[in-house]
Design a protein around this motif. Structure first.
Motif, PDB file in Angstrom:
ATOM      1  N   GLY A 101     -39.138   7.801 -47.520  1.00 32.44           N
ATOM      2  CA  GLY A 101     -39.845   9.068 -47.656  1.00 32.44           C
ATOM      3  C   GLY A 101     -40.754   9.422 -46.499  1.00 32.44           C
ATOM      4  O   GLY A 101     -40.653  10.501 -45.914  1.00 32.44           O
ATOM      5  N   ARG A 102     -41.686   8.519 -46.139  1.00 29.40           N
ATOM      6  CA  ARG A 102     -42.632   8.830 -45.071  1.00 29.40           C
ATOM      7  C   ARG A 102     -41.935   8.980 -43.728  1.00 29.40           C
ATOM      8  O   ARG A 102     -42.317   9.819 -42.910  1.00 29.40           O
ATOM      9  N   GLN A 103     -40.911   8.173 -43.499  1.00 26.60           N
ATOM     10  CA  GLN A 103     -40.192   8.272 -42.235  1.00 26.60           C
ATOM     11  C   GLN A 103     -39.397   9.571 -42.164  1.00 26.60           C
ATOM     12  O   GLN A 103     -39.264  10.159 -41.090  1.00 26.60           O
ATOM     13  N   VAL A 104     -38.887  10.031 -43.304  1.00 26.14           N
ATOM     14  CA  VAL A 104     -38.204  11.330 -43.352  1.00 26.14           C
ATOM     15  C   VAL A 104     -39.146  12.427 -42.876  1.00 26.14           C
ATOM     16  O   VAL A 104     -38.793  13.274 -42.051  1.00 26.14           O
ATOM     17  N   VAL A 105     -40.368  12.415 -43.400  1.00 31.96           N
ATOM     18  CA  VAL A 105     -41.353  13.444 -43.028  1.00 31.96           C
ATOM     19  C   VAL A 105     -41.696  13.344 -41.542  1.00 31.96           C
ATOM     20  O   VAL A 105     -41.755  14.358 -40.831  1.00 31.96           O
ATOM     21  N   ALA A 106     -41.919  12.129 -41.045  1.00 28.48           N
ATOM     22  CA  ALA A 106     -42.300  11.946 -39.640  1.00 28.48           C
ATOM     23  C   ALA A 106     -41.194  12.410 -38.700  1.00 28.48           C
ATOM     24  O   ALA A 106     -41.456  13.097 -37.702  1.00 28.48           O
ATOM     25  N   TRP A 153     -29.207  10.384 -41.903  1.00 27.86           N
ATOM     26  CA  TRP A 153     -30.427   9.765 -42.412  1.00 27.86           C
ATOM     27  C   TRP A 153     -30.934  10.365 -43.720  1.00 27.86           C
ATOM     28  O   TRP A 153     -31.760   9.757 -44.388  1.00 27.86           O
ATOM     29  N   PHE A 154     -30.496  11.592 -44.058  1.00 28.01           N
ATOM     30  CA  PHE A 154     -31.028  12.296 -45.227  1.00 28.01           C
ATOM     31  C   PHE A 154     -29.951  12.452 -46.291  1.00 28.01           C
ATOM     32  O   PHE A 154     -28.760  12.528 -45.984  1.00 28.01           O
ATOM     33  N   THR A 155     -30.369  12.556 -47.563  1.00 25.13           N
ATOM     34  CA  THR A 155     -29.438  12.876 -48.636  1.00 25.13           C
ATOM     35  C   THR A 155     -28.984  14.336 -48.510  1.00 25.13           C
ATOM     36  O   THR A 155     -29.673  15.147 -47.865  1.00 25.13           O
ATOM     37  N   PRO A 156     -27.837  14.726 -49.119  1.00 25.81           N
ATOM     38  CA  PRO A 156     -27.367  16.123 -49.003  1.00 25.81           C
ATOM     39  C   PRO A 156     -28.387  17.181 -49.412  1.00 25.81           C
ATOM     40  O   PRO A 156     -28.575  18.153 -48.669  1.00 25.81           O
ATOM     41  N   PRO A 157     -29.085  17.063 -50.562  1.00 22.80           N
ATOM     42  CA  PRO A 157     -30.092  18.089 -50.874  1.00 22.80           C
ATOM     43  C   PRO A 157     -31.204  18.160 -49.832  1.00 22.80           C
ATOM     44  O   PRO A 157     -31.684  19.244 -49.494  1.00 22.80           O
ATOM     45  N   LEU A 170     -41.423   8.404 -29.445  1.00 19.83           N
ATOM     46  CA  LEU A 170     -42.204   7.483 -30.270  1.00 19.83           C
ATOM     47  C   LEU A 170     -41.766   7.446 -31.728  1.00 19.83           C
ATOM     48  O   LEU A 170     -41.890   6.410 -32.391  1.00 19.83           O
ATOM     49  N   VAL A 171     -41.244   8.563 -32.260  1.00 18.78           N
ATOM     50  CA  VAL A 171     -41.047   8.688 -33.705  1.00 18.78           C
ATOM     51  C   VAL A 171     -39.597   8.545 -34.152  1.00 18.78           C
ATOM     52  O   VAL A 171     -39.310   7.919 -35.177  1.00 18.78           O
ATOM     53  N   VAL A 172     -38.659   9.117 -33.406  1.00 21.74           N
ATOM     54  CA  VAL A 172     -37.264   9.173 -33.859  1.00 21.74           C
ATOM     55  C   VAL A 172     -36.609   7.797 -33.726  1.00 21.74           C
ATOM     56  O   VAL A 172     -36.742   7.141 -32.686  1.00 21.74           O
ATOM     57  N   PRO A 173     -35.905   7.336 -34.765  1.00 22.17           N
ATOM     58  CA  PRO A 173     -35.279   6.006 -34.706  1.00 22.17           C
ATOM     59  C   PRO A 173     -34.089   5.948 -33.762  1.00 22.17           C
ATOM     60  O   PRO A 173     -33.567   6.984 -33.326  1.00 22.17           O
ATOM     61  N   GLY A 174     -33.671   4.724 -33.467  1.00 23.77           N
ATOM     62  CA  GLY A 174     -32.496   4.512 -32.630  1.00 23.77           C
ATOM     63  C   GLY A 174     -31.220   4.868 -33.370  1.00 23.77           C
ATOM     64  O   GLY A 174     -31.230   5.384 -34.486  1.00 23.77           O
ATOM     65  N   TRP A 175     -30.088   4.541 -32.752  1.00 26.04           N
ATOM     66  CA  TRP A 175     -28.802   5.042 -33.241  1.00 26.04           C
ATOM     67  C   TRP A 175     -27.740   3.972 -33.217  1.00 26.04           C
ATOM     68  O   TRP A 175     -27.652   3.170 -32.291  1.00 26.04           O
TER      69      TRP A 175
END
Length: 406
Positions: A6-11, A127-131, A184-189
């Motif tokens: 959740g928190r990482q989704v927002v960031a 990274w996110f669910t469909p909704p 700084l924020v976006v994760p790797g791939w």
């Protein structure tokens, strides 16, 4: 690739939204600057259309390789690489002394900012669910509307104080700050296609029935929305409705505020609508005819059509924005970057063609003896006819293809 917490989704969303804000501001700022640039560089309507469309020409030129790079290297690396070009484009625009230099800088800005929406949407697909994807897409567009809002009255207020050139120096600096946030924020791939496995190609995208169904309305209706919102709304208010430049900037502020509220509402309600079986196809089929009525009313009203009617024109067009996430979810994750970039290419080729094409038509009808108001009306009438044909194709394709949308 696993879903984010959740928190990482927002960031991650906020990091991408911060970058997209400046992308949208740069995309739309020519509408506010059009009186100033027209006077300083002695521009005709066709020149103004080409200058604004130059952003979308540069934007479109790299969309196909962008999709492959996003699927292979991920949003973080690709977006950071692209934004170097955007920073250079802002610096070049600030230093430009001729129309040709302005156009070249505008193309460079477009090329550099071409990943600011596709990179997030590709990441969201993984990274996110469909909704959450549907909500994030609408709220990214809301952020874009906020950037366009900032390109109106705030820019108009700054012009007498600082001039338009320092504005682009500051934008170059702020884009640099946004690059730091992304780093700084976006994760790797991790690529969706395993190393050594055959890589998917654009051929699978172009041949997909759902992509072909959506492409014409993406080109004309969605592309036309952006063409008007980011350029022709300003000249319409000044040259047709009789606004002065300050009133025109206020009108653009109103239009973009309405768009911000609309995309905020779409973000809240699209997951709820999807759960009740109201998918993108059905909403587009129901909503776009209202947009055609709004366009016809705009043309018919002519000088009486100001910011309010232009806002209705733009808001009713937002039904077609649902096509973008729908196209992304109609393909497997390994093809998400290509599918989204290919559809984005269609949209922004439409923006370029329509921004320049409307300017060419206005000049053509004026050369044939039409008054300025009539020239704009005739040009927009031809544009409306093209949009209606694209909608007819959408309906015909929908009835002849097996449903592909999510």
């Amino acid at each position: 690739m696993s879903l984010l917490a959740g928190r990482q989704v927002v960031a991650v969303f906020l990091a991408f939204a911060f970058t997209y804000f400046f992308s949208a501001l740069l995309r739309a700022v020519t509408a506010t600057l059009s009186p100033t640039l027209t006077q300083e560089f002695q521009l005709h309507a066709r020149d103004l259309g080409l200058l604004a469309g130059g952003y979308f020409l540069g934007f479109s030129a790299l969309q196909l390789p962008l999709g492959s790079w996003l699927d292979r290297h991920g949003p973080k690396k690709v977006l950071l690489g692209f934004m170097v070009l955007a920073v250079l484009g802002c610096v070049a625009f600030a230093l430009a002394t001729s129309f040709q230099a302005l156009l070249a800088a505008r193309v460079l800005c477009g090329a550099g900012l071409g990943a600011c929406l596709m990179a997030p949407l590709t990441g969201y697909r993984h990274w996110f669910t469909p909704p959450t994807q549907l909500r994030a897409n609408s709220w990214m567009l809301m952020t874009g509307s906020l950037g366009m809002l900032a390109s109106t009255l705030p820019v108009q207020w700054l012009l007498p104080v600082a001039g338009w050139r320092p504005l682009f120096w500051w934008l170059a600096v702020l884009l640099g700050v946004s690059m730091l946030v992304i780093a700084l924020v976006v994760p790797g791939w991790q690529a969706a296609t395993p190393t050594g496995a055959p890589r998917p190609s654009y051929r699978e995208v172009w041949r997909h029935p759902y992509f072909r169904q959506m492409a014409p309305i993406g080109f004309f209706v969605y592309g036309g929305l952006i063409a008007v919102q980011t350029l022709w709304a300003g000249p319409w208010m000044v040259r047709v409705a009789g606004y002065d430049p300050v009133a025109s900037a206020g009108g653009l502020f109103t239009i973009n505020l309405a768009m911000l509220a609309t995309f905020w509402a779409w973000g809240w309600f699209t997951p709820w609508l999807q759960r009740r079986g109201l998918h993108a196809d059905r909403l587009i089929a129901w909503g776009v005819p209202w947009h055609f009525l709004a366009t016809a009313a705009l043309i018919g009203a002519g000088p009486a059509a100001g910011a309010g009617m232009l806002a209705v024109y733009c808001v009713t067009a937002t039904f077609v924005s649902l096509a973008q996430p729908a196209v992304g979810m109609a393909f497997p994750a390994a093809l998400a970057g290509r599918a989204l970039s290919a559809f984005n290419l269609v949209i922004f080729l439409g923006v370029f063609v329509l921004q320049w094409g409307i300017g060419l038509l206005v000049d053509l009808f004026a050369a044939l003896g039409a008054g300025e108001v009539s020239a704009f009306r005739f040009a927009f009438s031809i544009f409306l006819a093209c949009c209606m044909l694209s909608y007819a194709w959408f309906l015909w394709s929908k009835s002849h293809n097996r449903p592909q949308s999510p």
